[in-house]
Each structure stands twice: as structure tokens, then as C-alpha cells.
Design a protein around this motif. Structure first.
Motif, PDB file in Angstrom:
ATOM      1  N   LEU A   1      47.943  90.463  56.660  1.00 26.55           N
ATOM      2  CA  LEU A   1      47.429  91.213  57.890  1.00 26.55           C
ATOM      3  C   LEU A   1      48.023  91.589  58.456  1.00 26.55           C
ATOM      4  CD1 LEU A   1      46.364  87.177  59.004  1.00 26.55           C
ATOM      5  CD2 LEU A   1      44.453  89.115  58.285  1.00 26.55           C
ATOM      6  N   ALA A   2      49.234  92.019  58.609  1.00 27.42           N
ATOM      7  CA  ALA A   2      50.586  93.068  58.749  1.00 27.42           C
ATOM      8  C   ALA A   2      49.686  94.344  58.148  1.00 27.42           C
ATOM      9  CB  ALA A   2      51.402  92.813  59.381  1.00 27.42           C
ATOM     10  N   THR A   3      49.985  94.112  57.262  1.00 20.06           N
ATOM     11  CA  THR A   3      49.258  95.290  56.334  1.00 20.06           C
ATOM     12  C   THR A   3      47.979  96.106  56.802  1.00 20.06           C
ATOM     13  OG1 THR A   3      50.969  94.404  54.604  1.00 20.06           O
ATOM     14  CG2 THR A   3      49.096  96.463  53.598  1.00 20.06           C
ATOM     15  N   LEU A   4      47.016  95.296  57.046  1.00 19.89           N
ATOM     16  CA  LEU A   4      45.279  95.369  56.997  1.00 19.89           C
ATOM     17  C   LEU A   4      45.507  95.970  58.556  1.00 19.89           C
ATOM     18  CD1 LEU A   4      43.216  95.025  55.346  1.00 19.89           C
ATOM     19  CD2 LEU A   4      42.536  92.601  56.886  1.00 19.89           C
ATOM     20  N   ALA A   5      46.426  95.399  59.335  1.00 17.90           N
ATOM     21  CA  ALA A   5      45.918  95.766  60.884  1.00 17.90           C
ATOM     22  C   ALA A   5      47.204  97.382  60.908  1.00 17.90           C
ATOM     23  CB  ALA A   5      47.252  95.171  61.346  1.00 17.90           C
ATOM     24  N   THR A   6      47.849  97.394  59.486  1.00 15.87           N
ATOM     25  CA  THR A   6      48.356  99.356  59.869  1.00 15.87           C
ATOM     26  C   THR A   6      47.745 100.383  58.836  1.00 15.87           C
ATOM     27  OG1 THR A   6      51.046  97.910  59.142  1.00 15.87           O
ATOM     28  CG2 THR A   6      50.614  99.995  58.923  1.00 15.87           C
ATOM     29  N   LEU A   7      46.992  99.344  58.336  1.00 17.56           N
ATOM     30  CA  LEU A   7      45.863 100.437  57.641  1.00 17.56           C
ATOM     31  C   LEU A   7      44.803 100.661  57.867  1.00 17.56           C
ATOM     32  CD1 LEU A   7      45.606  99.033  53.439  1.00 17.56           C
ATOM     33  CD2 LEU A   7      46.082 101.030  54.505  1.00 17.56           C
ATOM     34  N   THR A   8      44.258  99.765  59.397  1.00 18.22           N
ATOM     35  CA  THR A   8      43.423  99.946  59.946  1.00 18.22           C
ATOM     36  C   THR A   8      43.897 101.412  61.461  1.00 18.22           C
ATOM     37  OG1 THR A   8      43.021  97.668  59.876  1.00 18.22           O
ATOM     38  CG2 THR A   8      42.287  99.113  62.153  1.00 18.22           C
ATOM     39  N   LEU A   9      44.920 100.604  61.865  1.00 22.90           N
ATOM     40  CA  LEU A   9      45.452 102.284  62.473  1.00 22.90           C
ATOM     41  C   LEU A   9      45.968 103.960  61.430  1.00 22.90           C
ATOM     42  CD1 LEU A   9      48.266 100.164  63.915  1.00 22.90           C
ATOM     43  CD2 LEU A   9      46.599 100.773  65.471  1.00 22.90           C
ATOM     44  N   LEU A  10      46.247 103.144  60.852  1.00 23.56           N
ATOM     45  CA  LEU A  10      46.115 104.792  59.788  1.00 23.56           C
ATOM     46  C   LEU A  10      44.651 105.755  59.755  1.00 23.56           C
ATOM     47  CD1 LEU A  10      49.220 104.032  57.375  1.00 23.56           C
ATOM     48  CD2 LEU A  10      49.444 105.830  59.451  1.00 23.56           C
ATOM     49  N   GLY A  11      44.408 105.022  59.122  1.00 20.90           N
ATOM     50  CA  GLY A  11      43.141 105.410  58.454  1.00 20.90           C
ATOM     51  C   GLY A  11      41.840 105.517  59.412  1.00 20.90           C
ATOM     52  N   PHE A  12      41.613 104.366  60.914  1.00 20.37           N
ATOM     53  CA  PHE A  12      40.517 104.102  61.540  1.00 20.37           C
ATOM     54  C   PHE A  12      40.976 104.831  63.008  1.00 20.37           C
ATOM     55  CE2 PHE A  12      38.574 102.953  57.819  1.00 20.37           C
ATOM     56  CZ  PHE A  12      37.298 103.881  57.078  1.00 20.37           C
ATOM     57  N   VAL A  13      42.173 104.747  63.199  1.00 15.93           N
ATOM     58  CA  VAL A  13      42.344 104.867  65.017  1.00 15.93           C
ATOM     59  C   VAL A  13      43.400 106.782  64.826  1.00 15.93           C
ATOM     60  CG1 VAL A  13      43.724 103.903  66.619  1.00 15.93           C
ATOM     61  CG2 VAL A  13      42.809 102.531  65.045  1.00 15.93           C
ATOM     62  N   LEU A  14      44.788 105.766  64.187  1.00  9.45           N
ATOM     63  CA  LEU A  14      45.787 107.279  64.407  1.00  9.45           C
ATOM     64  C   LEU A  14      44.959 108.394  64.093  1.00  9.45           C
ATOM     65  CD1 LEU A  14      49.213 105.765  63.966  1.00  9.45           C
ATOM     66  CD2 LEU A  14      47.688 106.604  66.149  1.00  9.45           C
ATOM     67  N   ASN A  15      44.690 108.238  62.385  1.00  3.27           N
ATOM     68  CA  ASN A  15      44.384 109.757  62.199  1.00  3.27           C
ATOM     69  C   ASN A  15      43.474 110.156  62.676  1.00  3.27           C
ATOM     70  OD1 ASN A  15      41.913 109.869  60.083  1.00  3.27           O
ATOM     71  ND2 ASN A  15      43.426 110.982  59.273  1.00  3.27           N
ATOM     72  N   LYS A  16      41.179 109.011  62.944  1.00  4.75           N
ATOM     73  CA  LYS A  16      41.043 110.000  63.689  1.00  4.75           C
ATOM     74  C   LYS A  16      41.219 110.535  64.654  1.00  4.75           C
ATOM     75  CE  LYS A  16      38.408 108.676  60.394  1.00  4.75           C
ATOM     76  NZ  LYS A  16      38.068 109.700  59.050  1.00  4.75           N
ATOM     77  N   ALA A  17      41.932 109.949  66.348  1.00  4.67           N
ATOM     78  CA  ALA A  17      42.500 110.539  67.433  1.00  4.67           C
ATOM     79  C   ALA A  17      43.495 111.947  67.624  1.00  4.67           C
ATOM     80  CB  ALA A  17      43.335 109.484  67.947  1.00  4.67           C
ATOM     81  N   PHE A  18      43.603 111.565  66.012  1.00  3.42           N
ATOM     82  CA  PHE A  18      44.745 112.557  65.734  1.00  3.42           C
ATOM     83  C   PHE A  18      43.585 114.368  65.794  1.00  3.42           C
ATOM     84  CE2 PHE A  18      48.827 111.105  65.607  1.00  3.42           C
ATOM     85  CZ  PHE A  18      49.345 112.007  66.808  1.00  3.42           C
ATOM     86  N   GLU A  19      42.917 113.961  64.392  1.00  8.81           N
ATOM     87  CA  GLU A  19      41.567 114.500  63.718  1.00  8.81           C
ATOM     88  C   GLU A  19      41.294 115.583  65.274  1.00  8.81           C
ATOM     89  OE1 GLU A  19      38.410 114.805  60.943  1.00  8.81           O
ATOM     90  OE2 GLU A  19      40.070 113.118  60.225  1.00  8.81           O
ATOM     91  N   TYR A  20      40.228 114.059  65.806  1.00  8.73           N
ATOM     92  CA  TYR A  20      39.134 114.862  66.846  1.00  8.73           C
ATOM     93  C   TYR A  20      40.044 115.668  67.867  1.00  8.73           C
ATOM     94  CZ  TYR A  20      35.289 113.147  63.950  1.00  8.73           C
ATOM     95  OH  TYR A  20      34.725 112.817  62.997  1.00  8.73           O
ATOM     96  N   PHE A  21      41.836 115.281  68.719  1.00  3.81           N
ATOM     97  CA  PHE A  21      42.100 116.316  69.439  1.00  3.81           C
ATOM     98  C   PHE A  21      42.368 117.196  68.464  1.00  3.81           C
ATOM     99  CE2 PHE A  21      43.923 111.687  71.121  1.00  3.81           C
ATOM    100  CZ  PHE A  21      42.825 112.145  72.683  1.00  3.81           C
ATOM    101  N   GLY A  22      43.079 117.023  67.652  1.00  6.10           N
ATOM    102  CA  GLY A  22      42.769 118.918  66.797  1.00  6.10           C
ATOM    103  C   GLY A  22      41.505 119.630  66.741  1.00  6.10           C
TER     104      GLY A  22
END
Length: 200
Positions: free
Chosen positions: A23-44
Motif C-alpha cells: 500500500l505504501a508503494t501504491l501511494a508513492t506511485l500515485t504521488l509520482l505518476g498522477f500528483v507531483l508529475n502532473k503538477a510540475f508538468e502543468y506549472f511548467g
């Protein structure tokens, strides 16, 4: 995209591992793939140009190759390294329009935007590499659904704050069609096919 994937998540949720580490791995992957990644991409994207961002996104496979060599210990070949160097050099020359960095057409804001997009690509590559390991525990469509729907724990509150501050957005039909395309083709179909290929 979450609505489109919800049936797959509801049908297969029992197959999601329930131990703390998974579950910790799944939460980390969620942050990497659909939260932090998308935030930085769209701010950029807001600071850069659509053409720069499209070119940079096309280099994601280069970042994925580097991470697969370093994290997954996949075999490195001379041809792979050469292709990586040529690809990076080509994108740099196109984005900067020559050897010397070009600050025109957006100035330093454009450069910062490009750097944010590059950082988002590193996060996306991490999602792909670590996600490949997760595919040994669950099918590709369920993995995509779990991480995408899981990101709503961040995006729904963020959206509520934005609506409270700025009001409801007024979107044209063309904008709604663009959102639908991004949800169906770029997100659901794209990620599912990507992880299906990795799993195969």
C-alpha cells in the motif's frame, strides 16, 4: 479518467495487495505518476510553450532508459547510450534553437517552465520503472485505475480550494471535448497500453 476507470477498480479491488509495504508503494506511485508529475508538468506548461513541452515530453523514454539502467539494472549497450545522447542533443537544439540557450519568446520564465517539465518527466519515469515491479502483483488496468483514482485524494481538495477562490470555470464545448480526449485517449488508453506492454 477516474470515472472511466472506476468500473475496473470496483471489479478488481480485491486483487490489490493489502499489506503495508504494498500500500505504501501504491501511494508513492500515485504521488509520482498522477500528483507531483502532473503538477510540475502543468506549472511548467503555464510558463513555457506548448511546442517546447510537447518536444520535452517526447524525451520521456530517454529518462526511462536511464532509470531502468540504474534502478532495474537492465543491460546497457553502447548503441543505447549513443541513441540517448543523440536524442537529448536533438531535443536541446530544437528547444533552444541552436547551441546557445535562447531566452527569447518567454525569457527566463520559459526556461524555468522547461526545467519544471523535465523534472516532471523524471517523476513520470520513476512511476513507470517502479510501476513495472507493481505489475507482478496486479493487472495493468487495475494498477492504472488504482493510482489514477487514488490521486483524487489530492485533486478533489485542490479543486475545491480553487473553486472557492476563483469560482466555477466556464468551459466551452471545445474545451470539454479536449478534456474528454485527454481523459479517454491520453490517460486511460495511453497508460493502460503502456503498462500492458511493460507487463507483457
Amino acid at each position: 479518467a477516474s470515472l472511466l476507470l472506476a468500473p475496473a477498480l470496483l471489479r478488481g479491488w480485491r486483487a490489490i495487495p493489502r499489506d503495508r509495504r504494498s500500500l505504501a508503494t501504491l501511494a508513492t506511485l500515485t504521488l509520482l505518476g498522477f500528483v507531483l508529475n502532473k503538477a510540475f508538468e502543468y506549472f511548467g506548461l503555464a510558463l513555457s510553450t506548448a511546442s517546447d513541452v510537447a518536444l520535452l515530453i517526447s524525451t520521456e523514454s530517454l529518462f526511462t532508459a536511464v532509470l531502468s539502467w540504474t534502478l532495474l539494472r537492465e543491460r546497457v549497450t553502447a548503441a543505447g547510450v549513443a541513441a540517448l545522447g543523440i536524442g537529448l542533443a536533438g531535443v536541446y537544439l530544437i528547444v533552444e534553437r541552436g547551441l546557445i540557450p535562447n531566452l527569447g519568446g518567454g525569457g527566463s520564465g520559459r526556461v524555468i517552465g522547461d526545467l519544471l517539465v523535465i523534472f516532471s518527466l523524471l517523476l513520470e519515469s520513476g512511476y513507470t520503472i517502479l510501476g513495472k515491479r507493481a505489475l507482478t502483483q496486479m493487472p495493468p488496468l487495475l494498477f492504472t485505475a488504482a493510482t489514477l483514482v487514488g490521486s483524487l485524494f489530492v485533486w478533489i481538495p485542490a479543486g475545491a480550494v480553487s473553486v472557492a477562490r476563483l469560482g466555477m470555470p466556464h468551459l466551452s464545448l471545445a474545451t470539454w471535448l479536449s478534456v474528454l480526449y485527454m481523459a479517454l485517449v491520453a490517460t486511460v488508453l495511453g497508460y493502460w497500453l503502456w503498462f500492458r506492454a511493460l507487463a507483457g
